[in-house]
Motif scaffolding. Structure first.
Motif, PDB file in Angstrom:
ATOM      1  N   ASP A 255     -12.327 -54.123 -73.225  1.00  0.00           N
ATOM      2  CA  ASP A 255     -11.296 -53.096 -73.434  1.00  0.00           C
ATOM      3  C   ASP A 255      -9.929 -53.726 -73.690  1.00  0.00           C
ATOM      4  OD1 ASP A 255     -11.657 -54.076 -70.833  1.00  0.00           O
ATOM      5  OD2 ASP A 255     -10.970 -52.236 -69.858  1.00  0.00           O
ATOM      6  N   ILE A 256      -9.746 -54.976 -73.232  1.00  0.00           N
ATOM      7  CA  ILE A 256      -8.438 -55.628 -73.345  1.00  0.00           C
ATOM      8  C   ILE A 256      -8.426 -56.679 -74.443  1.00  0.00           C
ATOM      9  CG2 ILE A 256      -6.837 -57.146 -72.071  1.00  0.00           C
ATOM     10  CD1 ILE A 256      -7.548 -55.500 -69.574  1.00  0.00           C
ATOM     11  N   GLU A 257      -9.577 -57.285 -74.675  1.00  0.00           N
ATOM     12  CA  GLU A 257      -9.687 -58.393 -75.627  1.00  0.00           C
ATOM     13  C   GLU A 257      -9.059 -58.113 -77.002  1.00  0.00           C
ATOM     14  OE1 GLU A 257     -13.674 -59.846 -75.949  1.00  0.00           O
ATOM     15  OE2 GLU A 257     -12.976 -61.927 -76.002  1.00  0.00           O
ATOM     16  N   PRO A 258      -9.251 -56.904 -77.574  1.00  0.00           N
ATOM     17  CA  PRO A 258      -8.690 -56.670 -78.918  1.00  0.00           C
ATOM     18  C   PRO A 258      -7.171 -56.793 -78.992  1.00  0.00           C
ATOM     19  CG  PRO A 258     -10.185 -54.890 -78.297  1.00  0.00           C
ATOM     20  CD  PRO A 258     -10.008 -55.747 -77.083  1.00  0.00           C
ATOM     21  N   HIS A 270       3.216 -60.421 -70.173  1.00  0.00           N
ATOM     22  CA  HIS A 270       2.730 -59.034 -70.104  1.00  0.00           C
ATOM     23  C   HIS A 270       3.328 -58.297 -68.916  1.00  0.00           C
ATOM     24  CE1 HIS A 270       0.139 -60.990 -72.927  1.00  0.00           C
ATOM     25  NE2 HIS A 270      -0.449 -61.694 -71.974  1.00  0.00           N
ATOM     26  N   GLY A 271       4.596 -58.616 -68.640  1.00  0.00           N
ATOM     27  CA  GLY A 271       5.350 -57.891 -67.610  1.00  0.00           C
ATOM     28  C   GLY A 271       6.234 -56.883 -68.310  1.00  0.00           C
ATOM     29  N   ASP A 272       7.519 -57.215 -68.405  1.00  0.00           N
ATOM     30  CA  ASP A 272       8.443 -56.276 -69.039  1.00  0.00           C
ATOM     31  C   ASP A 272       8.988 -56.782 -70.371  1.00  0.00           C
ATOM     32  OD1 ASP A 272       8.216 -54.358 -67.057  1.00  0.00           O
ATOM     33  OD2 ASP A 272       9.550 -55.507 -65.737  1.00  0.00           O
ATOM     34  N   GLU A 273       8.301 -57.776 -70.951  1.00  0.00           N
ATOM     35  CA  GLU A 273       8.773 -58.318 -72.221  1.00  0.00           C
ATOM     36  C   GLU A 273       8.725 -57.249 -73.313  1.00  0.00           C
ATOM     37  OE1 GLU A 273       6.634 -59.672 -70.253  1.00  0.00           O
ATOM     38  OE2 GLU A 273       6.955 -61.828 -70.025  1.00  0.00           O
ATOM     39  N   PRO A 274       9.709 -57.285 -74.211  1.00  0.00           N
ATOM     40  CA  PRO A 274       9.631 -56.355 -75.335  1.00  0.00           C
ATOM     41  C   PRO A 274       8.479 -56.753 -76.259  1.00  0.00           C
ATOM     42  CG  PRO A 274      11.501 -57.872 -75.590  1.00  0.00           C
ATOM     43  CD  PRO A 274      10.920 -58.116 -74.224  1.00  0.00           C
ATOM     44  N   ALA A 277       1.928 -56.172 -76.419  1.00  0.00           N
ATOM     45  CA  ALA A 277       0.846 -55.345 -76.962  1.00  0.00           C
ATOM     46  C   ALA A 277      -0.032 -54.751 -75.856  1.00  0.00           C
ATOM     47  CB  ALA A 277      -0.012 -56.180 -77.903  1.00  0.00           C
ATOM     48  N   LEU A 278      -0.160 -55.475 -74.745  1.00  0.00           N
ATOM     49  CA  LEU A 278      -1.008 -54.987 -73.653  1.00  0.00           C
ATOM     50  C   LEU A 278      -0.342 -53.799 -72.956  1.00  0.00           C
ATOM     51  CD1 LEU A 278      -2.340 -58.322 -72.101  1.00  0.00           C
ATOM     52  CD2 LEU A 278      -3.393 -56.848 -73.810  1.00  0.00           C
ATOM     53  N   LYS A 279       0.969 -53.950 -72.661  1.00  0.00           N
ATOM     54  CA  LYS A 279       1.713 -52.853 -72.038  1.00  0.00           C
ATOM     55  C   LYS A 279       1.713 -51.623 -72.953  1.00  0.00           C
ATOM     56  CE  LYS A 279       2.802 -53.418 -67.922  1.00  0.00           C
ATOM     57  NZ  LYS A 279       3.844 -54.073 -67.161  1.00  0.00           N
ATOM     58  N   ALA A 280       1.884 -51.864 -74.240  1.00  0.00           N
ATOM     59  CA  ALA A 280       1.897 -50.755 -75.207  1.00  0.00           C
ATOM     60  C   ALA A 280       0.558 -50.023 -75.193  1.00  0.00           C
ATOM     61  CB  ALA A 280       2.212 -51.284 -76.605  1.00  0.00           C
ATOM     62  N   ALA A 281      -0.533 -50.797 -75.092  1.00  0.00           N
ATOM     63  CA  ALA A 281      -1.864 -50.174 -75.074  1.00  0.00           C
ATOM     64  C   ALA A 281      -2.055 -49.341 -73.811  1.00  0.00           C
ATOM     65  CB  ALA A 281      -2.940 -51.256 -75.167  1.00  0.00           C
ATOM     66  N   VAL A 282      -1.515 -49.828 -72.686  1.00  0.00           N
ATOM     67  CA  VAL A 282      -1.592 -49.052 -71.445  1.00  0.00           C
ATOM     68  C   VAL A 282      -0.772 -47.769 -71.585  1.00  0.00           C
ATOM     69  CG1 VAL A 282      -0.919 -48.996 -68.999  1.00  0.00           C
ATOM     70  CG2 VAL A 282      -2.058 -51.018 -69.933  1.00  0.00           C
ATOM     71  N   GLY A 285      -2.319 -45.107 -73.413  1.00  0.00           N
ATOM     72  CA  GLY A 285      -3.539 -44.567 -72.814  1.00  0.00           C
ATOM     73  C   GLY A 285      -4.805 -45.207 -73.350  1.00  0.00           C
ATOM     74  N   ASP A 286      -4.669 -46.306 -74.082  1.00  0.00           N
ATOM     75  CA  ASP A 286      -5.851 -46.963 -74.651  1.00  0.00           C
ATOM     76  C   ASP A 286      -6.466 -47.983 -73.701  1.00  0.00           C
ATOM     77  OD1 ASP A 286      -5.568 -45.516 -76.976  1.00  0.00           O
ATOM     78  OD2 ASP A 286      -4.232 -47.001 -77.890  1.00  0.00           O
ATOM     79  N   VAL A 287      -5.656 -48.493 -72.782  1.00  0.00           N
ATOM     80  CA  VAL A 287      -6.159 -49.454 -71.784  1.00  0.00           C
ATOM     81  C   VAL A 287      -5.800 -48.938 -70.400  1.00  0.00           C
ATOM     82  CG1 VAL A 287      -5.767 -51.764 -70.809  1.00  0.00           C
ATOM     83  CG2 VAL A 287      -6.195 -51.525 -73.248  1.00  0.00           C
ATOM     84  N   ASP A 288      -6.748 -49.054 -69.491  1.00  0.00           N
ATOM     85  CA  ASP A 288      -6.561 -48.617 -68.109  1.00  0.00           C
ATOM     86  C   ASP A 288      -5.628 -49.607 -67.387  1.00  0.00           C
ATOM     87  OD1 ASP A 288      -7.518 -47.039 -65.738  1.00  0.00           O
ATOM     88  OD2 ASP A 288      -8.317 -48.998 -65.155  1.00  0.00           O
ATOM     89  N   ALA A 289      -4.567 -49.086 -66.749  1.00  0.00           N
ATOM     90  CA  ALA A 289      -3.563 -49.950 -66.106  1.00  0.00           C
ATOM     91  C   ALA A 289      -4.192 -50.814 -65.017  1.00  0.00           C
ATOM     92  CB  ALA A 289      -2.440 -49.097 -65.524  1.00  0.00           C
ATOM     93  N   ARG A 290      -5.143 -50.255 -64.271  1.00  0.00           N
ATOM     94  CA  ARG A 290      -5.777 -51.037 -63.215  1.00  0.00           C
ATOM     95  C   ARG A 290      -6.597 -52.194 -63.788  1.00  0.00           C
ATOM     96  NH1 ARG A 290      -9.879 -52.685 -61.113  1.00  0.00           N
ATOM     97  NH2 ARG A 290     -11.159 -51.583 -62.646  1.00  0.00           N
ATOM     98  N   ARG A 291      -7.267 -51.946 -64.889  1.00  0.00           N
ATOM     99  CA  ARG A 291      -8.036 -53.012 -65.528  1.00  0.00           C
ATOM    100  C   ARG A 291      -7.127 -54.129 -66.011  1.00  0.00           C
ATOM    101  NH1 ARG A 291     -13.360 -54.398 -66.179  1.00  0.00           N
ATOM    102  NH2 ARG A 291     -13.255 -54.417 -68.458  1.00  0.00           N
ATOM    103  N   LEU A 292      -5.957 -53.778 -66.549  1.00  0.00           N
ATOM    104  CA  LEU A 292      -5.032 -54.817 -67.005  1.00  0.00           C
ATOM    105  C   LEU A 292      -4.560 -55.662 -65.822  1.00  0.00           C
ATOM    106  CD1 LEU A 292      -3.386 -56.289 -69.100  1.00  0.00           C
ATOM    107  CD2 LEU A 292      -1.610 -54.521 -68.909  1.00  0.00           C
ATOM    108  N   LYS A 293      -4.261 -54.992 -64.711  1.00  0.00           N
ATOM    109  CA  LYS A 293      -3.823 -55.713 -63.509  1.00  0.00           C
ATOM    110  C   LYS A 293      -4.922 -56.687 -63.052  1.00  0.00           C
ATOM    111  CE  LYS A 293      -2.057 -54.731 -58.895  1.00  0.00           C
ATOM    112  NZ  LYS A 293      -2.042 -53.716 -57.845  1.00  0.00           N
ATOM    113  N   SER A 294      -6.129 -56.193 -63.060  1.00  0.00           N
ATOM    114  CA  SER A 294      -7.286 -56.984 -62.661  1.00  0.00           C
ATOM    115  C   SER A 294      -7.445 -58.211 -63.570  1.00  0.00           C
ATOM    116  CB  SER A 294      -8.512 -56.062 -62.748  1.00  0.00           C
ATOM    117  OG  SER A 294      -9.679 -56.690 -62.337  1.00  0.00           O
TER     118      SER A 294
END
Ligand SMILES: Nc1nc2c(ncn2[C@@H]2O[C@H](COP(=O)(O)OP(=O)(O)OP(=O)(O)O)[C@@H](O)[C@H]2O)c(=O)[nH]1
Ligand SMILES: [Mg+2]
Ligand SMILES: [Zn+2]
Length: 302
Positions: A255-258, A270-274, A277-282, A285-294
């Motif tokens: 779910d995150i690899e792409p 992947h914190g607060d950088e402008p 892409a990962l934050k944008a996906a979260v 609603g395309d990536v689950d926030a908990r999965r990204l944290k994991s």
């Protein structure tokens, strides 16, 4: 002397003793001394599932002389001052990762760790959510929805009332599998329910004070009466990885690899950088926030 060697499969390891299945008979074996010399990095050089060559000392007793190359190796990092590799089971091709719908409630971060360990070892993962009888309103599919969306196979079971057991049986048929997951989720109960002849030890019902003890104390490989082999394992409270690369972590996060490598800055944390892409996906609603944290916790970032 080489011509006297027999080939077998290690069923179980208890202390210095190994039970090896040779042509339908169990031979209790010790290890030839030179096999132990690798002890600095390995907890034990031989594990359940290993194919070995042994010399017979007398009927039922032997010495393991050689360990054949492994097709797969599910390992963890054993705790201690010096990290040691502990092979949980060798030569299986499927990992059935068992968690409970309740008692104990599934820790999804832990589930992700099991997925990384399994896929990193090249095993096909199947997620089994047991004890579905303990929750109201049927299997808790919503809570686990991200996993089938990622393409992982899931089975919802109850060893208690039989739900999902036919599907689990089909999953195990003619495969070499390992059942892993936390303690007390019902791994041994599931095996007993689908193959009653096994009579594996399970926790006494009502044993609520059961803490820090495992009912299953060693890993044992058993043959299933309907075809296939399965290793029952003691529940793991922690799962430290043995040599898992960021790529292997990413392998358990389709779910995150792409989105990897698409951030504006190659050094993005992947914190607060402008332009992350990962934050944008979260946020989209395309990536689950908990999965990204994991994923980030496990060092999945390249
Ligand atoms: N309600 C309910 N209880 C279950 C179910 N499956 C197992 N149990 C109970 O959960 C407890 C733990 O079951 P075990 O099979 O010993 O769990 P385990 O995963 O093998 O545990 P370890 O060997 O310690 O890793 C036992 O009291 C079982 O009777 C289920 O589907 N529903
Ligand atoms: Mg058990
Ligand atoms: Zn980023």
């Amino acid at each position: 002397m080489q011509h006297n060697l027999l080939e077998g499969t290690v069923l179980e390891n208890r202390g210095a003793l190994f039970e090896v299945l040779v042509q339908g008979h169990v031979v209790r074996c010790l290890l030839r001394g030179r096999l132990k010399k690798d002890k600095r990095r390995q907890v034990a050089p031989v594990a359940a599932g290993d194919r070995v060559k042994l010399s017979l000392l007398e009927p039922g007793r032997g010495i393991i002389e050689e360990v054949l190359p492994r097709a797969s190796d599910l390992s963890r990092s054993a705790a201690g001052s010096v990290p040691l590799q502990q092979t949980l089971v060798a030569n299986v091709d499927q990992a059935v990762i068992v968690f409970a719908a309740a008692e104990p409630r599934a820790d999804l971060f832990m589930l992700d760790r099991f997925l990384v360990a399994a896929t990193g070892a090249g095993l096909e993962p199947v997620i089994c959510v047991n004890k579905c009888d303990l929750v109201d309103g049927g299997p808790p599919r919503a809570r686990f929805a991200v996993y089938p969306q990622c393409g992982f196979r899931m089975v919802f079971t109850s060893a208690e009332c039989g739900d999902g057991l036919a599907e689990l049986k089909e999953t195990l048929r003619d495969r070499r599998s390992v059942l892993c997951g936390p303690s007390g989720v019902g791994k041994s109960s599931l095996l007993n329910a689908i193959a009653p002849g096994l009579q594996l030890r399970t926790r006494e019902t009502g044993d609520v004070t059961h803490k820090g003890r495992h009912t299953t104390s060693s890993i044992s490989l058993v043959e299933l009466p309907f075809g296939g082999w399965v290793a029952d394992t003691p529940g793991l409270r922690q799962l430290g990885f043995w040599e898992v690369s960021p790529d292997q972590v990413a392998g358990a996060f389709p779910d995150i690899e792409p989105y990897l490598g698409r951030c504006r800055f190659s050094s993005c944390a992947h914190g607060d950088e402008p332009g992350c892409a990962l934050k944008a996906a979260v946020n989209a609603g395309d990536v689950d926030a908990r999965r990204l944290k994991s994923f980030l916790q496990m060092g999945g970032c390249r």
